[in-house]
Design a protein around this motif. Structure first.
Motif, PDB file in Angstrom:
ATOM      1  N   TRP A   1      -1.577   9.292 -12.032  1.00  0.00           N
ATOM      2  CA  TRP A   1      -1.244   8.740 -10.719  1.00  0.00           C
ATOM      3  C   TRP A   1      -1.833   9.574  -9.579  1.00  0.00           C
ATOM      4  O   TRP A   1      -2.358   9.015  -8.606  1.00  0.00           O
ATOM      5  N   ALA A   2      -1.757  10.883  -9.671  1.00  0.00           N
ATOM      6  CA  ALA A   2      -2.306  11.728  -8.600  1.00  0.00           C
ATOM      7  C   ALA A   2      -3.805  11.479  -8.451  1.00  0.00           C
ATOM      8  O   ALA A   2      -4.334  11.421  -7.331  1.00  0.00           O
ATOM      9  N   ARG A   3      -4.489  11.320  -9.573  1.00  0.00           N
ATOM     10  CA  ARG A   3      -5.928  11.038  -9.545  1.00  0.00           C
ATOM     11  C   ARG A   3      -6.192   9.686  -8.893  1.00  0.00           C
ATOM     12  O   ARG A   3      -7.088   9.542  -8.053  1.00  0.00           O
ATOM     13  N   LEU A   4      -5.403   8.676  -9.277  1.00  0.00           N
ATOM     14  CA  LEU A   4      -5.600   7.326  -8.746  1.00  0.00           C
ATOM     15  C   LEU A   4      -5.343   7.264  -7.243  1.00  0.00           C
ATOM     16  O   LEU A   4      -6.108   6.640  -6.497  1.00  0.00           O
ATOM     17  N   SER A   5      -4.267   7.896  -6.795  1.00  0.00           N
ATOM     18  CA  SER A   5      -3.940   7.829  -5.367  1.00  0.00           C
ATOM     19  C   SER A   5      -4.966   8.593  -4.536  1.00  0.00           C
ATOM     20  O   SER A   5      -5.337   8.153  -3.435  1.00  0.00           O
ATOM     21  N   ALA A   6      -5.456   9.720  -5.056  1.00  0.00           N
ATOM     22  CA  ALA A   6      -6.494  10.464  -4.333  1.00  0.00           C
ATOM     23  C   ALA A   6      -7.778   9.650  -4.247  1.00  0.00           C
ATOM     24  O   ALA A   6      -8.442   9.602  -3.199  1.00  0.00           O
ATOM     25  N   LEU A   7      -8.132   8.995  -5.347  1.00  0.00           N
ATOM     26  CA  LEU A   7      -9.355   8.193  -5.370  1.00  0.00           C
ATOM     27  C   LEU A   7      -9.221   6.971  -4.461  1.00  0.00           C
ATOM     28  O   LEU A   7     -10.185   6.575  -3.785  1.00  0.00           O
ATOM     29  N   LEU A   8      -8.026   6.376  -4.422  1.00  0.00           N
ATOM     30  CA  LEU A   8      -7.799   5.236  -3.529  1.00  0.00           C
ATOM     31  C   LEU A   8      -8.053   5.623  -2.079  1.00  0.00           C
ATOM     32  O   LEU A   8      -8.775   4.931  -1.346  1.00  0.00           O
ATOM     33  N   LYS A   9      -7.468   6.724  -1.646  1.00  0.00           N
ATOM     34  CA  LYS A   9      -7.625   7.139  -0.251  1.00  0.00           C
ATOM     35  C   LYS A   9      -9.083   7.456   0.070  1.00  0.00           C
ATOM     36  O   LYS A   9      -9.547   7.214   1.188  1.00  0.00           O
ATOM     37  N   ALA A  10      -9.808   7.973  -0.927  1.00  0.00           N
ATOM     38  CA  ALA A  10     -11.219   8.280  -0.698  1.00  0.00           C
ATOM     39  C   ALA A  10     -12.054   7.006  -0.597  1.00  0.00           C
ATOM     40  O   ALA A  10     -12.898   6.871   0.297  1.00  0.00           O
ATOM     41  N   VAL A  11     -11.818   6.053  -1.501  1.00  0.00           N
ATOM     42  CA  VAL A  11     -12.654   4.851  -1.523  1.00  0.00           C
ATOM     43  C   VAL A  11     -12.404   3.973  -0.304  1.00  0.00           C
ATOM     44  O   VAL A  11     -13.297   3.226   0.131  1.00  0.00           O
ATOM     45  N   LEU A  12     -11.219   4.062   0.275  1.00  0.00           N
ATOM     46  CA  LEU A  12     -10.929   3.246   1.456  1.00  0.00           C
ATOM     47  C   LEU A  12     -11.752   3.670   2.669  1.00  0.00           C
ATOM     48  O   LEU A  12     -11.870   2.907   3.633  1.00  0.00           O
ATOM     49  N   THR A  13     -12.333   4.864   2.622  1.00  0.00           N
ATOM     50  CA  THR A  13     -13.204   5.274   3.730  1.00  0.00           C
ATOM     51  C   THR A  13     -14.480   4.437   3.759  1.00  0.00           C
ATOM     52  O   THR A  13     -15.194   4.441   4.762  1.00  0.00           O
ATOM     53  N   LEU A  14     -14.756   3.720   2.663  1.00  0.00           N
ATOM     54  CA  LEU A  14     -15.939   2.864   2.629  1.00  0.00           C
ATOM     55  C   LEU A  14     -15.738   1.592   3.447  1.00  0.00           C
ATOM     56  O   LEU A  14     -16.706   0.897   3.754  1.00  0.00           O
ATOM     57  N   CYS A  15     -14.480   1.250   3.744  1.00  0.00           N
ATOM     58  CA  CYS A  15     -14.228   0.095   4.627  1.00  0.00           C
ATOM     59  C   CYS A  15     -13.172   0.504   5.655  1.00  0.00           C
ATOM     60  O   CYS A  15     -12.017   0.065   5.590  1.00  0.00           O
ATOM     61  N   PRO A  16     -13.550   1.375   6.588  1.00  0.00           N
ATOM     62  CA  PRO A  16     -12.584   1.944   7.539  1.00  0.00           C
ATOM     63  C   PRO A  16     -11.923   0.913   8.441  1.00  0.00           C
ATOM     64  O   PRO A  16     -10.861   1.170   8.999  1.00  0.00           O
ATOM     65  N   HIS A  17     -12.525  -0.247   8.586  1.00  0.00           N
ATOM     66  CA  HIS A  17     -11.941  -1.281   9.446  1.00  0.00           C
ATOM     67  C   HIS A  17     -11.339  -2.410   8.615  1.00  0.00           C
ATOM     68  O   HIS A  17     -11.151  -3.521   9.103  1.00  0.00           O
ATOM     69  N   GLY A  18     -11.041  -2.111   7.343  1.00  0.00           N
ATOM     70  CA  GLY A  18     -10.484  -3.120   6.453  1.00  0.00           C
ATOM     71  C   GLY A  18      -9.005  -3.356   6.698  1.00  0.00           C
ATOM     72  O   GLY A  18      -8.418  -2.870   7.668  1.00  0.00           O
ATOM     73  N   ASP A  19      -8.382  -4.081   5.761  1.00  0.00           N
ATOM     74  CA  ASP A  19      -7.008  -4.543   5.970  1.00  0.00           C
ATOM     75  C   ASP A  19      -6.009  -3.838   5.062  1.00  0.00           C
ATOM     76  O   ASP A  19      -4.922  -4.360   4.820  1.00  0.00           O
ATOM     77  N   PHE A  20      -6.352  -2.655   4.549  1.00  0.00           N
ATOM     78  CA  PHE A  20      -5.399  -1.924   3.712  1.00  0.00           C
ATOM     79  C   PHE A  20      -4.450  -1.143   4.614  1.00  0.00           C
ATOM     80  O   PHE A  20      -4.880  -0.407   5.504  1.00  0.00           O
ATOM     81  N   ASP A  21      -3.150  -1.290   4.358  1.00  0.00           N
ATOM     82  CA  ASP A  21      -2.123  -0.625   5.166  1.00  0.00           C
ATOM     83  C   ASP A  21      -1.749   0.705   4.504  1.00  0.00           C
ATOM     84  O   ASP A  21      -0.851   0.757   3.667  1.00  0.00           O
ATOM     85  N   MET A  22      -2.442   1.775   4.868  1.00  0.00           N
ATOM     86  CA  MET A  22      -2.188   3.064   4.236  1.00  0.00           C
ATOM     87  C   MET A  22      -0.810   3.605   4.589  1.00  0.00           C
ATOM     88  O   MET A  22      -0.132   4.202   3.745  1.00  0.00           O
ATOM     89  N   ALA A  23      -0.373   3.396   5.818  1.00  0.00           N
ATOM     90  CA  ALA A  23       0.969   3.854   6.194  1.00  0.00           C
ATOM     91  C   ALA A  23       2.020   3.130   5.361  1.00  0.00           C
ATOM     92  O   ALA A  23       3.000   3.733   4.899  1.00  0.00           O
ATOM     93  N   GLY A  24       1.809   1.830   5.141  1.00  0.00           N
ATOM     94  CA  GLY A  24       2.732   1.073   4.308  1.00  0.00           C
ATOM     95  C   GLY A  24       2.704   1.547   2.864  1.00  0.00           C
ATOM     96  O   GLY A  24       3.750   1.612   2.200  1.00  0.00           O
ATOM     97  N   PHE A  25       1.519   1.883   2.367  1.00  0.00           N
ATOM     98  CA  PHE A  25       1.382   2.412   1.005  1.00  0.00           C
ATOM     99  C   PHE A  25       2.180   3.704   0.862  1.00  0.00           C
ATOM    100  O   PHE A  25       2.909   3.895  -0.125  1.00  0.00           O
ATOM    101  N   ASP A  26       2.063   4.586   1.838  1.00  0.00           N
ATOM    102  CA  ASP A  26       2.796   5.853   1.777  1.00  0.00           C
ATOM    103  C   ASP A  26       4.308   5.621   1.812  1.00  0.00           C
ATOM    104  O   ASP A  26       5.065   6.293   1.100  1.00  0.00           O
ATOM    105  N   ARG A  27       4.750   4.665   2.630  1.00  0.00           N
ATOM    106  CA  ARG A  27       6.188   4.358   2.679  1.00  0.00           C
ATOM    107  C   ARG A  27       6.658   3.781   1.348  1.00  0.00           C
ATOM    108  O   ARG A  27       7.714   4.154   0.826  1.00  0.00           O
ATOM    109  N   ASP A  28       5.867   2.864   0.798  1.00  0.00           N
ATOM    110  CA  ASP A  28       6.230   2.236  -0.476  1.00  0.00           C
ATOM    111  C   ASP A  28       6.368   3.269  -1.584  1.00  0.00           C
ATOM    112  O   ASP A  28       7.354   3.276  -2.335  1.00  0.00           O
TER     113      ASP A  28
END
Length: 430
Positions: free
Chosen positions: A340-367
Motif C-alpha cells: 500500500w505505501a508503494r501504491l499510494s506513493a506512486l499514485l501521488k507521483a503519477v498524478l503530476t502528469l495531469c496536474p489539471h485533472g479531476d483527481f481529488d487528492m484532499a478527498g483521497f487523504d480524508r478517505d
C-alpha cells in the motif's frame, strides 16, 4: 566495513578504528593513508562510516601486524583486518594494466601512492588523507574538482572506462548523488563507449542501478543515464530521452520497485499529458507492463520480489487512479495490501502528469485516514471450516462466498457471526 555484532557503526567509532590502523602501520615504518570515497566525503563535510586504507606494506606484512586478518583479494593485495571490533580493508598500493575482459586487470604490481592514485576511476575518488599528520595527499587535482563540483576521469577518460565499463554508470551515480556536473571530455567518452556497457555482467549493472534508484537523487540519475546514452545497454531496450517527471515527484522514502515503476511510466507512457483520470488510466493501460517487467528483471537481475513489486504496482495503479469509483470494500482491500505505501506513493507521483485533472487528492487523504481509523483488515467473521460445519460442501464456490461475505463485513453490512453465516447460506442457495 563492519563490526563484530553486525550493528550499524557510529561514524566516530569507525574513524577511530581506521585511524588506529593507519597509526599502527606508520609506526612500523610504512606509508599508510585513508583512501578514496571516505576522503572525498570528509572534504565535503560528511562523516564517513566506511573507510578504506591504502599502504605500501605488502599483504603478508599487513597480516602480521593485525590479528585477526584475512586475505580477501590476493591478486589485489587486499587484507581484511579487525581493529577495536571494527573490520577494515587494507589494500597495498598497486598498478593495474591489461583489461582484456573490460573489468579485471591481467596484470597487477605493487607500487607507491602516486601511481596507485593514477589507476583509480575519478579524481574525486583518487585522494588520500593522512589522519596522523592531518593532511590531504592529492596527485590528481581531486580537491579542485570537488570545489568545482565536477566528475572527471583520471587520465585519459576512454582508457579509464576500457579498464571497467561499469565506471560509466558510476559516473552517473556520483553526479546524481553529489549533484555534480560531468566533465565534457569524460561525458563524451561515456557516450562513445556506452554500447560497451553490455560487456559487463547483468548482476553488476543491476547492483549499480539499485544504488542509484533506492535513494535520493534517482531522478538526476535517470537524466544522466539517458543523456549519456546508457539507458539502452542498461535496460536491454531502446534509448529514450524523456524528462523523468513521475520519478522526480516520487517521495524519497519510496522503495526500489516504486522507483522502477515510476521510471517505466516516464519512459513508456504516451508523452502527451492526459487531461483527466480516464485519459490517465487509458495511457497507463497501454504500457506493456508484463513484457517490460520481464525484460527489466533480466537486464537488472531483479529478485522475484522486486520484479513482482514493479509489475503489481503498475498493474494496480489504474485502479488507484479511479479511487473515487471504488466502493468501501474495494478501497479497504487495497489499503490492506502489503504494498500500500508503494501504491499510494506512486499514485501521488503519477498524478503530476495531469496536474489539471479531476483527481481529488484532499478527498483521497480524508478517505484513507477515515478508513484506517476504522480498520482495513479485520479478522474474517467466518472461515471455510464454518461453512463445512454448517453442512455446505467444499468446492470452487467457497472462495466466492467467503470473499462476498468479507466484502460485506468490510462495508459494515454484516458485523456478527450469525449475520455472516446467514449471508453465506443465502449465497450458497443461489
Amino acid at each position: 566495513m563492519g563490526n563484530d555484532d553486525q550493528q550499524p557503526i557510529e561514524p566516530q567509532r569507525a574513524r577511530a578504528a581506521a585511524e588506529a590502523a593507519v597509526r599502527r602501520l606508520q609506526q612500523q615504518g610504512h606509508v599508510a593513508y585513508f583512501a578514496g570515497g571516505c576522503v572525498r566525503d570528509q572534504i565535503m563535510g560528511a562523516q564517513p562510516v566506511d573507510y578504506d586504507i591504502a599502504t605500501d606494506a605488502p599483504p603478508d606484512v599487513v597480516r602480521g601486524l593485525f590479528k585477526p586478518a584475512h586475505l580477501v583479494g590476493q591478486a589485489f593485495g587486499v587484507v581484511r583486518v579487525r581493529v577495536d571490533g571494527v573490520w577494515l580493508e587494507v589494500a597495498t598500493f598497486r598498478l593495474e594494466w591489461g583489461y582484456a575482459d573490460g573489468r579485471r586487470p591481467d596484470h597487477v604490481e605493487f607500487t607507491d601512492a602516486e601511481h596507485d592514485a593514477q589507476r583509480r576511476d575519478f579524481t574525486i575518488n583518487g585522494l588520500f588523507y593522512d589522519p596522523v599528520a592531518d593532511r590531504v595527499i592529492d596527485y590528481v587535482d581531486g580537491q579542485r574538482d570537488i570545489e568545482r563540483r565536477v566528475i572527471r576521469a583520471i587520465g585519459v577518460p576512454g582508457e579509464r572506462f576500457a579498464e571497467d565499463y561499469l565506471r560509466m554508470l558510476r559516473a552517473a551515480r556520483f553526479a546524481a548523488r553529489l549533484n555534480f556536473e560531468i566533465d565534457p571530455a569524460t561525458a563524451e567518452a561515456i557516450k562513445v563507449n556506452a554500447s560497451k556497457l553490455g560487456q559487463i555482467s547483468r548482476e553488476r549493472i543491476g547492483a549499480e542501478l539499485q544504488l542509484m534508484f533506492e535513494r535520493e537523487g534517482r531522478a538526476h540519475a535517470a537524466r544522466w543515464i539517458d543523456e549519456l546514452h546508457l539507458d539502452a545497454p542498461s535496460l536491454n531496450g531502446q534509448s529514450v530521452d524523456r524528462e523523468p517527471i513521475c520519478l522526480t515527484a516520487l517521495d524519497e522514502a519510496a522503495d526500489y520497485p516504486a522507483a522502477l515503476a515510476a521510471w517505466v511510466i516516464d519512459r513508456h507512457m504516451d508523452p502527451h499529458r492526459p487531461a483527466d483520470r480516464v485519459a490517465l488510466v487509458d495511457a497507463l493501460d497501454r504500457i506493456k507492463v508484463v513484457q517490460i517487467a520481464r525484460r527489466w528483471r533480466g537486464a537488472l537481475m531483479l529478485s522475484n520480489d522486486q520484479r513482482d513489486g514493479l509489475q503489481e504496482a503498475l498493474l494496480t495503479l489504474p485502479r488507484m487512479v479511479m479511487w473515487a469509483d471504488l466502493n468501501t470494500a474495494q478501497r479497504k482491500r487495497l489499503m490492506a495490501r502489503e504494498d500500500w505505501a508503494r501504491l499510494s506513493a506512486l499514485l501521488k507521483a503519477v498524478l503530476t502528469l495531469c496536474p489539471h485533472g479531476d483527481f481529488d487528492m484532499a478527498g483521497f487523504d480524508r478517505d484513507t485516514a477515515a478508513l484506517a481509523a476504522e480498520g482495513v483488515a479485520p479478522t474474517p467473521l467466518i472461515t471455510g471450516d464454518d461453512l463445512v460445519a454448517a453442512g455446505l460442501s467444499p468446492g470452487p464456490m467457497f472462495k466466492q462466498i467467503l470473499d462476498h461475505v468479507y466484502d460485506a463485513q468490510l462495508t459494515g453490512s454484516v458485523d456478527t457471526f450469525d449475520q455472516a453465516m446467514q449471508l453465506a447460506k443465502a449465497l450458497a442457495e443461489r
